[in-house]
Motif scaffolding. Structure first.
Motif, PDB file in Angstrom:
ATOM      1  N   ASN A  23      40.486  22.783  44.166  1.00  0.00           N
ATOM      2  CA  ASN A  23      39.660  23.826  43.542  1.00  0.00           C
ATOM      3  C   ASN A  23      38.169  23.570  43.710  1.00  0.00           C
ATOM      4  O   ASN A  23      37.578  22.783  42.961  1.00  0.00           O
ATOM      5  CB  ASN A  23      40.027  23.943  42.069  1.00  0.00           C
ATOM      6  N   THR A  24      37.575  24.270  44.646  1.00  0.00           N
ATOM      7  CA  THR A  24      36.156  24.116  44.935  1.00  0.00           C
ATOM      8  C   THR A  24      35.327  25.008  44.019  1.00  0.00           C
ATOM      9  O   THR A  24      35.696  26.142  43.737  1.00  0.00           O
ATOM     10  CB  THR A  24      35.872  24.469  46.403  1.00  0.00           C
ATOM     11  N   TYR A  25      34.196  24.485  43.558  1.00  0.00           N
ATOM     12  CA  TYR A  25      33.283  25.260  42.725  1.00  0.00           C
ATOM     13  C   TYR A  25      31.850  24.943  43.145  1.00  0.00           C
ATOM     14  O   TYR A  25      31.596  23.969  43.852  1.00  0.00           O
ATOM     15  CB  TYR A  25      33.470  24.924  41.236  1.00  0.00           C
ATOM     16  N   GLY A  26      30.909  25.769  42.702  1.00  0.00           N
ATOM     17  CA  GLY A  26      29.503  25.520  43.002  1.00  0.00           C
ATOM     18  C   GLY A  26      28.714  26.810  43.075  1.00  0.00           C
ATOM     19  O   GLY A  26      29.236  27.897  42.792  1.00  0.00           O
ATOM     20  N   PRO A  27      27.434  26.716  43.443  1.00  0.00           N
ATOM     21  CA  PRO A  27      26.600  27.908  43.589  1.00  0.00           C
ATOM     22  C   PRO A  27      27.216  28.912  44.564  1.00  0.00           C
ATOM     23  O   PRO A  27      27.832  28.531  45.549  1.00  0.00           O
ATOM     24  CB  PRO A  27      25.286  27.345  44.143  1.00  0.00           C
ATOM     25  N   ARG A  28      27.072  30.181  44.217  1.00  0.00           N
ATOM     26  CA  ARG A  28      27.507  31.307  45.048  1.00  0.00           C
ATOM     27  C   ARG A  28      29.001  31.608  44.946  1.00  0.00           C
ATOM     28  O   ARG A  28      29.482  32.499  45.637  1.00  0.00           O
ATOM     29  CB  ARG A  28      27.092  31.120  46.523  1.00  0.00           C
ATOM     30  N   GLN A  29      29.727  30.909  44.090  1.00  0.00           N
ATOM     31  CA  GLN A  29      31.145  31.220  43.944  1.00  0.00           C
ATOM     32  C   GLN A  29      31.329  32.548  43.223  1.00  0.00           C
ATOM     33  O   GLN A  29      30.533  32.934  42.370  1.00  0.00           O
ATOM     34  CB  GLN A  29      31.870  30.115  43.177  1.00  0.00           C
ATOM     35  N   SER A  30      32.412  33.252  43.547  1.00  0.00           N
ATOM     36  CA  SER A  30      32.716  34.527  42.903  1.00  0.00           C
ATOM     37  C   SER A  30      32.947  34.341  41.411  1.00  0.00           C
ATOM     38  O   SER A  30      33.557  33.355  40.977  1.00  0.00           O
ATOM     39  CB  SER A  30      33.960  35.152  43.534  1.00  0.00           C
ATOM     40  N   ALA A  31      32.512  35.322  40.625  1.00  0.00           N
ATOM     41  CA  ALA A  31      32.673  35.256  39.174  1.00  0.00           C
ATOM     42  C   ALA A  31      34.115  35.464  38.731  1.00  0.00           C
ATOM     43  O   ALA A  31      34.416  35.360  37.548  1.00  0.00           O
ATOM     44  CB  ALA A  31      31.773  36.273  38.496  1.00  0.00           C
ATOM     45  N   ILE A  90      35.058  28.722  36.619  1.00  0.00           N
ATOM     46  CA  ILE A  90      33.789  28.067  36.300  1.00  0.00           C
ATOM     47  C   ILE A  90      32.623  29.059  36.339  1.00  0.00           C
ATOM     48  O   ILE A  90      31.834  29.116  35.380  1.00  0.00           O
ATOM     49  CB  ILE A  90      33.560  26.850  37.222  1.00  0.00           C
ATOM     50  N   PRO A  91      32.471  29.883  37.384  1.00  0.00           N
ATOM     51  CA  PRO A  91      31.407  30.893  37.343  1.00  0.00           C
ATOM     52  C   PRO A  91      31.587  31.911  36.215  1.00  0.00           C
ATOM     53  O   PRO A  91      30.611  32.407  35.658  1.00  0.00           O
ATOM     54  CB  PRO A  91      31.496  31.570  38.708  1.00  0.00           C
ATOM     55  N   THR A  92      32.848  32.223  35.878  1.00  0.00           N
ATOM     56  CA  THR A  92      33.106  33.136  34.769  1.00  0.00           C
ATOM     57  C   THR A  92      32.487  32.605  33.478  1.00  0.00           C
ATOM     58  O   THR A  92      31.807  33.325  32.738  1.00  0.00           O
ATOM     59  CB  THR A  92      34.617  33.340  34.571  1.00  0.00           C
ATOM     60  N   ILE A  93      32.714  31.325  33.212  1.00  0.00           N
ATOM     61  CA  ILE A  93      32.179  30.704  32.001  1.00  0.00           C
ATOM     62  C   ILE A  93      30.655  30.649  32.049  1.00  0.00           C
ATOM     63  O   ILE A  93      29.961  31.068  31.119  1.00  0.00           O
ATOM     64  CB  ILE A  93      32.758  29.289  31.832  1.00  0.00           C
ATOM     65  N   TYR A 148      25.363  39.076  39.832  1.00  0.00           N
ATOM     66  CA  TYR A 148      26.701  39.077  39.248  1.00  0.00           C
ATOM     67  C   TYR A 148      26.795  40.124  38.143  1.00  0.00           C
ATOM     68  O   TYR A 148      25.887  40.265  37.333  1.00  0.00           O
ATOM     69  CB  TYR A 148      27.043  37.694  38.676  1.00  0.00           C
ATOM     70  N   LYS A 149      27.915  40.846  38.127  1.00  0.00           N
ATOM     71  CA  LYS A 149      28.193  41.818  37.059  1.00  0.00           C
ATOM     72  C   LYS A 149      29.030  41.111  36.005  1.00  0.00           C
ATOM     73  O   LYS A 149      30.261  41.191  35.996  1.00  0.00           O
ATOM     74  CB  LYS A 149      28.916  43.040  37.640  1.00  0.00           C
ATOM     75  N   THR A 150      28.370  40.426  35.103  1.00  0.00           N
ATOM     76  CA  THR A 150      29.068  39.549  34.163  1.00  0.00           C
ATOM     77  C   THR A 150      29.899  40.303  33.143  1.00  0.00           C
ATOM     78  O   THR A 150      30.774  39.725  32.497  1.00  0.00           O
ATOM     79  CB  THR A 150      28.063  38.652  33.417  1.00  0.00           C
ATOM     80  N   ASN A 151      29.633  41.596  32.986  1.00  0.00           N
ATOM     81  CA  ASN A 151      30.386  42.388  32.000  1.00  0.00           C
ATOM     82  C   ASN A 151      31.626  43.053  32.590  1.00  0.00           C
ATOM     83  O   ASN A 151      32.336  43.775  31.908  1.00  0.00           O
ATOM     84  CB  ASN A 151      29.485  43.465  31.397  1.00  0.00           C
ATOM     85  N   ILE A 152      31.889  42.787  33.883  1.00  0.00           N
ATOM     86  CA  ILE A 152      33.025  43.404  34.559  1.00  0.00           C
ATOM     87  C   ILE A 152      33.948  42.309  35.075  1.00  0.00           C
ATOM     88  O   ILE A 152      33.497  41.335  35.703  1.00  0.00           O
ATOM     89  CB  ILE A 152      32.569  44.278  35.740  1.00  0.00           C
ATOM     90  N   TYR A 153      35.262  42.463  34.836  1.00  0.00           N
ATOM     91  CA  TYR A 153      36.225  41.521  35.406  1.00  0.00           C
ATOM     92  C   TYR A 153      36.463  41.902  36.844  1.00  0.00           C
ATOM     93  O   TYR A 153      36.980  42.985  37.158  1.00  0.00           O
ATOM     94  CB  TYR A 153      37.531  41.556  34.623  1.00  0.00           C
ATOM     95  N   ASN A 154      36.090  41.022  37.751  1.00  0.00           N
ATOM     96  CA  ASN A 154      36.166  41.311  39.172  1.00  0.00           C
ATOM     97  C   ASN A 154      37.444  40.729  39.756  1.00  0.00           C
ATOM     98  O   ASN A 154      37.630  39.507  39.760  1.00  0.00           O
ATOM     99  CB  ASN A 154      34.940  40.696  39.887  1.00  0.00           C
TER     100      ASN A 154
END
Length: 336
Positions: free
Chosen positions: A185-193, A197-200, A329-335
């Motif tokens: 499981n890769t994470y970091g800058p530019r990952q999809s929300a 981890i980006p979701t949080i 990022y559209k943080t209010n939308i589940y993508n």
């Protein structure tokens, strides 16, 4: 001789970081990739967008190509005169694979077939094909080594199992000098929300008082994207990895819930967790435990992860907390 390196899926999360990492290698006199020419494939679209490639530092120093790996003729065109190929182009969103599985077969399986055929006909020296730890499904034992049974628990993982089989068949049948890289499981800058981890982080950074998440009990082997890219490069530089399937991971695991708590502490937040049913996978599709055994990559290359989870999260939080980045990022939308 100057090497030409091609990265498919370069406009994506890991692909953009790998493109930058390979460019950095091309500027290192001690690297076998010194002075290499970097070609980066971006998915063709009418907006002329190059995705996350537009955010990397070396954009003006690489060759960007727009196209689609689903077209076999295009694949043959871009593979001409290429020495090393990193194949990352794929559809990767698990939730979207539930509603559009046919597109995953087209891109992940047929696209891999097209790339392997083109690489074979072009005489490419090395090809690194990207798999995923999702092909293992819920761990039958831990840590998970490369001999672990494959379990298609989602249409996405099924398509990647098929892609891996196509890729390895070209090594077995035709001698294509191929390695299957299987990152956890890769994470970091530019990952999809849509990733946890980006979701949080994005919800906290945008001022949310509660965090919407799916099941927080599964465990994951999280790896900072710079470590994942270093693993790709190590595999490409070792002749011992040809014809092998090789995990890239950290040999650690942490639950989604404990990851949430760690991020809360690092961001000094008091947000509360709320279960969001649309983010919960079907019961038999959820992968409940993943922990990598990275013995093989350590034995065949000089790769060792450098970043602890805390160190990687600190860099990730800093990037997402930048208002310019967060605005993408559209943080209010589940993508999906």
């Amino acid at each position: 001789m100057q090497k030409t390196l091609l990265i498919t899926g370069a406009d994506g999360f890991i692909g953009s970081h790998l493109t930058q990492a390979l460019y950095n290698e091309s500027k290192n006199p001690d690297s076998p990739f010194y002075n290499a020419h970097i070609k980066a494939l971006s998915f063709y679209n009418s907006f002329n967008s190059w995705g996350w490639l537009e955010d990397i530092e070396c954009l003006d120093s690489i060759e960007v190509i727009s196209g689609d790996v689903r077209d076999p003729h295009f694949c043959k065109h871009i593979c001409k005169d290429v020495h090393i190929l990193f194949h990352l182009a794929a559809l990767i969103a698990i939730p979207y694979s539930y509603v559009a599985p046919d597109s995953y077969v087209d891109t992940n399986i047929k696209g891999t077939l097209n790339i392997c055929q083109a690489a074979l006909e072009s005489g490419i020296e090395r090809i690194i094909h990207t798999s995923t730890s999702e092909v293992y499904g819920t761990a039958q034992y831990v840590p998970i080594n490369e001999e672990h049974p494959l379990q298609p628990q989602s249409p996405y993982s099924a398509s990647k199992i098929g892609a891996d089989a196509i890729a390895m068949s070209f090594h077995s049948a035709f001698g294509l000098p191929l390695t299957i890289a299987r990152p956890f499981n890769t994470y970091g800058p530019r990952q999809s929300a849509r990733a946890v981890i980006p979701t949080i982080i994005t919800q906290i950074a945008s001022g949310a008082k509660s965090i919407k998440l799916g099941d927080t009990s599964p465990t994951r082997d999280f790896n900072y994207v710079k470590d994942t890219c270093a693993g790709f490069i190590a595999l490409a530089l070792s002749p011992k990895t040809i014809g092998e399937v090789i995990n890239i991971g950290s040999n650690t695991e942490i639950s989604v819930y404990d990851t949430l708590i760690l991020i809360k502490d690092l961001m000094q937040s008091d947000v509360e967790f709320i279960s969001d049913t649309q983010r919960i996978r079907p019961q038999k599709s959820e992968v409940f435990r993943l922990k990598c055994d990275n013995t093989k990559i350590q034995s065949l290359t000089n790769f060792m992860p450098k970043y602890t989870l805390k160190e990687g999260l600190q860099e990730t939080i800093a990037w997402f907390s930048d208002k310019t980045n967060l605005a993408k990022y559209k943080t209010n939308i589940y993508n999906l």
